[in-house]
Design a protein around this motif. Structure first.
Motif, PDB file in Angstrom:
ATOM      1  N   MET A  19       0.853  -1.194   0.000  1.00  0.00           N
ATOM      2  CA  MET A  19       0.000   0.000   0.000  1.00  0.00           C
ATOM      3  C   MET A  19       0.886   1.240   0.000  1.00  0.00           C
ATOM      4  O   MET A  19       1.859   1.331   0.731  1.00  0.00           O
ATOM      5  CB  MET A  19      -0.903  -0.008   1.235  1.00  0.00           C
ATOM      6  N   ARG A  20       0.545   2.222  -0.839  1.00  0.00           N
ATOM      7  CA  ARG A  20       1.380   3.408  -0.951  1.00  0.00           C
ATOM      8  C   ARG A  20       1.184   4.325   0.247  1.00  0.00           C
ATOM      9  O   ARG A  20       0.136   4.342   0.888  1.00  0.00           O
ATOM     10  CB  ARG A  20       1.046   4.157  -2.253  1.00  0.00           C
ATOM     11  N   HIS A  25      -1.406   8.892 -15.726  1.00  0.00           N
ATOM     12  CA  HIS A  25      -1.659   9.815 -14.606  1.00  0.00           C
ATOM     13  C   HIS A  25      -0.551  10.859 -14.606  1.00  0.00           C
ATOM     14  O   HIS A  25       0.604  10.557 -14.320  1.00  0.00           O
ATOM     15  CB  HIS A  25      -1.679   9.048 -13.282  1.00  0.00           C
ATOM     16  N   GLN A  26      -0.898  12.082 -14.982  1.00  0.00           N
ATOM     17  CA  GLN A  26       0.092  13.160 -15.076  1.00  0.00           C
ATOM     18  C   GLN A  26      -0.261  14.268 -14.095  1.00  0.00           C
ATOM     19  O   GLN A  26      -1.356  14.829 -14.149  1.00  0.00           O
ATOM     20  CB  GLN A  26       0.120  13.744 -16.489  1.00  0.00           C
ATOM     21  N   LEU A  30      -5.955  12.418 -15.839  1.00  0.00           N
ATOM     22  CA  LEU A  30      -6.028  10.955 -15.837  1.00  0.00           C
ATOM     23  C   LEU A  30      -6.601  10.466 -17.156  1.00  0.00           C
ATOM     24  O   LEU A  30      -7.530  11.059 -17.702  1.00  0.00           O
ATOM     25  CB  LEU A  30      -6.937  10.449 -14.713  1.00  0.00           C
ATOM     26  N   ARG A  31      -6.043   9.371 -17.644  1.00  0.00           N
ATOM     27  CA  ARG A  31      -6.651   8.639 -18.754  1.00  0.00           C
ATOM     28  C   ARG A  31      -7.104   7.289 -18.222  1.00  0.00           C
ATOM     29  O   ARG A  31      -6.395   6.647 -17.430  1.00  0.00           O
ATOM     30  CB  ARG A  31      -5.663   8.472 -19.908  1.00  0.00           C
ATOM     31  N   HIS A  90      -2.986   9.931  -4.811  1.00  0.00           N
ATOM     32  CA  HIS A  90      -2.791   8.541  -4.399  1.00  0.00           C
ATOM     33  C   HIS A  90      -3.237   7.524  -5.446  1.00  0.00           C
ATOM     34  O   HIS A  90      -3.421   6.349  -5.121  1.00  0.00           O
ATOM     35  CB  HIS A  90      -3.529   8.287  -3.081  1.00  0.00           C
ATOM     36  N   THR A  91      -3.408   7.966  -6.665  1.00  0.00           N
ATOM     37  CA  THR A  91      -3.797   7.063  -7.753  1.00  0.00           C
ATOM     38  C   THR A  91      -2.657   6.970  -8.748  1.00  0.00           C
ATOM     39  O   THR A  91      -2.006   7.978  -9.051  1.00  0.00           O
ATOM     40  CB  THR A  91      -5.078   7.569  -8.441  1.00  0.00           C
ATOM     41  N   ARG A  92      -2.422   5.753  -9.260  1.00  0.00           N
ATOM     42  CA  ARG A  92      -1.310   5.531 -10.190  1.00  0.00           C
ATOM     43  C   ARG A  92      -1.790   4.721 -11.384  1.00  0.00           C
ATOM     44  O   ARG A  92      -2.886   4.158 -11.384  1.00  0.00           O
ATOM     45  CB  ARG A  92      -0.167   4.768  -9.479  1.00  0.00           C
ATOM     46  N   VAL A  93      -0.941   4.638 -12.392  1.00  0.00           N
ATOM     47  CA  VAL A  93      -1.236   3.830 -13.568  1.00  0.00           C
ATOM     48  C   VAL A  93      -1.474   2.375 -13.142  1.00  0.00           C
ATOM     49  O   VAL A  93      -0.718   1.831 -12.331  1.00  0.00           O
ATOM     50  CB  VAL A  93      -0.089   3.914 -14.589  1.00  0.00           C
ATOM     51  N   GLY A  94      -2.504   1.777 -13.667  1.00  0.00           N
ATOM     52  CA  GLY A  94      -2.862   0.408 -13.322  1.00  0.00           C
ATOM     53  C   GLY A  94      -3.908   0.298 -12.246  1.00  0.00           C
ATOM     54  O   GLY A  94      -4.459  -0.793 -12.032  1.00  0.00           O
TER      55      GLY A  94
END
Length: 448
Positions: free
Chosen positions: A1-2, A206-207, A216-217, A277-281
């Motif tokens: 968990m990040r 996520h940029q 976000l895409r 707190h959101t990342r690619v994947g």
């Protein structure tokens, strides 16, 4: 968990929540199959009599009764507190269908009450509004039996709020209003059985454009139907049961990828979860597309777009669609407002929007610092640049900007039916003598 996610994620009951929705999906699939095999649908268990559900419902009479007794049940914050207390006391399991913090739900319900009261003398409008609401509420796992529980809780809340001054006329008017709304919501949900209650998506990009703003895409597992100018409610797994609305920043694309521009507006909410707190994947859930800020079929007029902040997302989507189907010889003006030059966070996309489009004129309106506009506000800038009375106008951005811009355009003789704008997060006003006044919106500008 990040790092930082522990204060968001509440795993209590999350597995049960997923199992519950899986069960509902199976039930909906069976209901849809029955509808296809036997089109004559039996009445909904919560359906109201035809004379209420149809156009013969005398909403105006109930509106007068409810308005007359409003002092007994306002402020609505107390009524709603009693309502949820009664509902959870009688049915504790329902608490698990709501987020930990109930504040957003309370505000949401208060605005819905004011909307119903203000528009009850126009039952056709209420029916359309509630049908959309019923379609959207499928993602929450709401079933017809829950409306019955809600009705009983509302009746109890009315008695607790009114106390000794409670009357049968007060309660029955409220319950007739609720049953009318519920009938339309159930119909809206049933009509949407062929589509998912929500779409599962995965973050593909996520940029961080600023510390408080991310682009976000997202790609969904199934095709996601929408139109340029609409918005979707998003749920992060870091905050189960909590949905917030965000504009889609693109027209439908062949690859099906979606784009959202998220500004962090507070600590501990959905916007912070998505930005910080959101990342690619990572997975996300999307509710059905909503909103009427879309281009008309057979558009024949020139277009004016006014955007500020992340309202640029809506403008960007509209420009993508205009590039494909603007009227021959038609022109588009975009006024893009920002507090400073640094707040123009998507300049590359803006430059790409202008490139090779002689029909598009972009006017940046900077509030302060280098490049600050002499016109003052974006509403002043628009007013000084010409006559817009023959245009179609689209306004998106912060609530105060949208409100001021819509008022200015109306004062400049642009008909209201040719002004489309982001729903405004207004303050609910108390009723004045002889009337019901409110500013109502179920898509708030506070996307925490």
């Amino acid at each position: 968990m990040r790092q930082g996610e522990t204060r968001f994620l509440n795993t209590t009951g999350s597995d049960a929540y997923d199992e519950y929705h899986a069960l509902l999906a199976r039930q909906d699939a069976m209901r849809l199959r029955r509808q296809m095999l036997f089109p004559a649908r039996p009445p909904s268990p919560t359906a109201v009599p035809a004379q209420v559900a149809g156009c013969s419902y005398d909403g105006g009479a109930d509106q007068q009764t409810i308005t007359r007794y409003l002092p007994l049940v306002t402020p609505f914050s107390d009524l709603i507190a009693h309502l949820y207390e009664a509902m959870f006391e009688g049915h504790p399991y329902l608490r698990g269908l709501f987020p930990d913090s109930m504040e957003f739900q309370r505000v949401h319900l208060e605005r819905a009450f004011w909307y119903l009261i203000e528009h009850l003398d126009r039952p056709d409008e209420v029916a359309v509004f509630c049908a959309r609401l019923g379609r959207d509420h499928r993602k929450l796992g709401v079933r017809p039996v829950h409306y019955e529980v809600f009705e009983a809780a509302l009746a109890e809340a009315l008695r607790r709020s009114a106390g000794e001054r409670w009357t049968e006329a007060l309660e029955q008017a409220w319950l007739r209003m609720l049953r009318f709304a519920v009938a339309a919501m159930v119909d809206g949900a049933d009509e949407a059985l062929a589509e998912p209650a929500y779409w599962n998506g995965t973050v593909t990009d996520h940029q961080l454009r600023r510390p408080d703003l991310a682009v976000l895409r997202v790609r969904t597992a199934e095709p996601y139907p929408y139109r340029a100018g609409q918005y979707a409610r998003l749920q992060s797994p870091l905050l189960p049961h909590t949905w917030r609305p965000y504009s889609l920043a693109c027209a439908p694309r062949p690859d099906g990828e979606l784009e959202f521009h998220i500004r962090c507006t507070g600590s501990g909410g959905v916007s912070e979860a998505l930005v910080a707190h959101t990342r690619v994947g990572d997975p996300l859930r999307l509710g059905p597309a909503q909103g009427s800020m879309t281009l008309d079929d057979g558009l024949t007029r020139d277009v004016l777009i006014v955007a500020g902040g992340t309202g640029w997302a809506t403008a960007k989507a509209l420009l993508e669609e205009l590039a494909l189907r603007r009227p021959p010889g038609g022109s588009t003006h975009l006024f893009l407002a920002a507090r400073t030059l640094d707040d123009l966070y998507d300049t590359a996309a803006l430059a790409e929007s202008e490139r090779g489009r002689p029909w598009l004129r972009v006017v940046p309106v900077i509030g302060e610092g280098p490049g600050a506009a002499e016109d003052g506000t974006v509403a002043d800038a628009v007013a000084r640049h010409g006559d817009w009375s023959r245009h179609h106008a689209y306004v998106s951005g912060p609530p105060a900007m949208v409100t001021a811009m819509v008022r200015r355009l109306t004062a400049m003789n642009l008909p209201a039916d040719r002004i489309r704008h982001d729903p405004v997060d207004g303050t609910v006003l108390p009723p004045s003598p002889g009337s019901v006044r409110s500013t109502v919106d179920l898509r708030t500008g506070s996307n925490t």
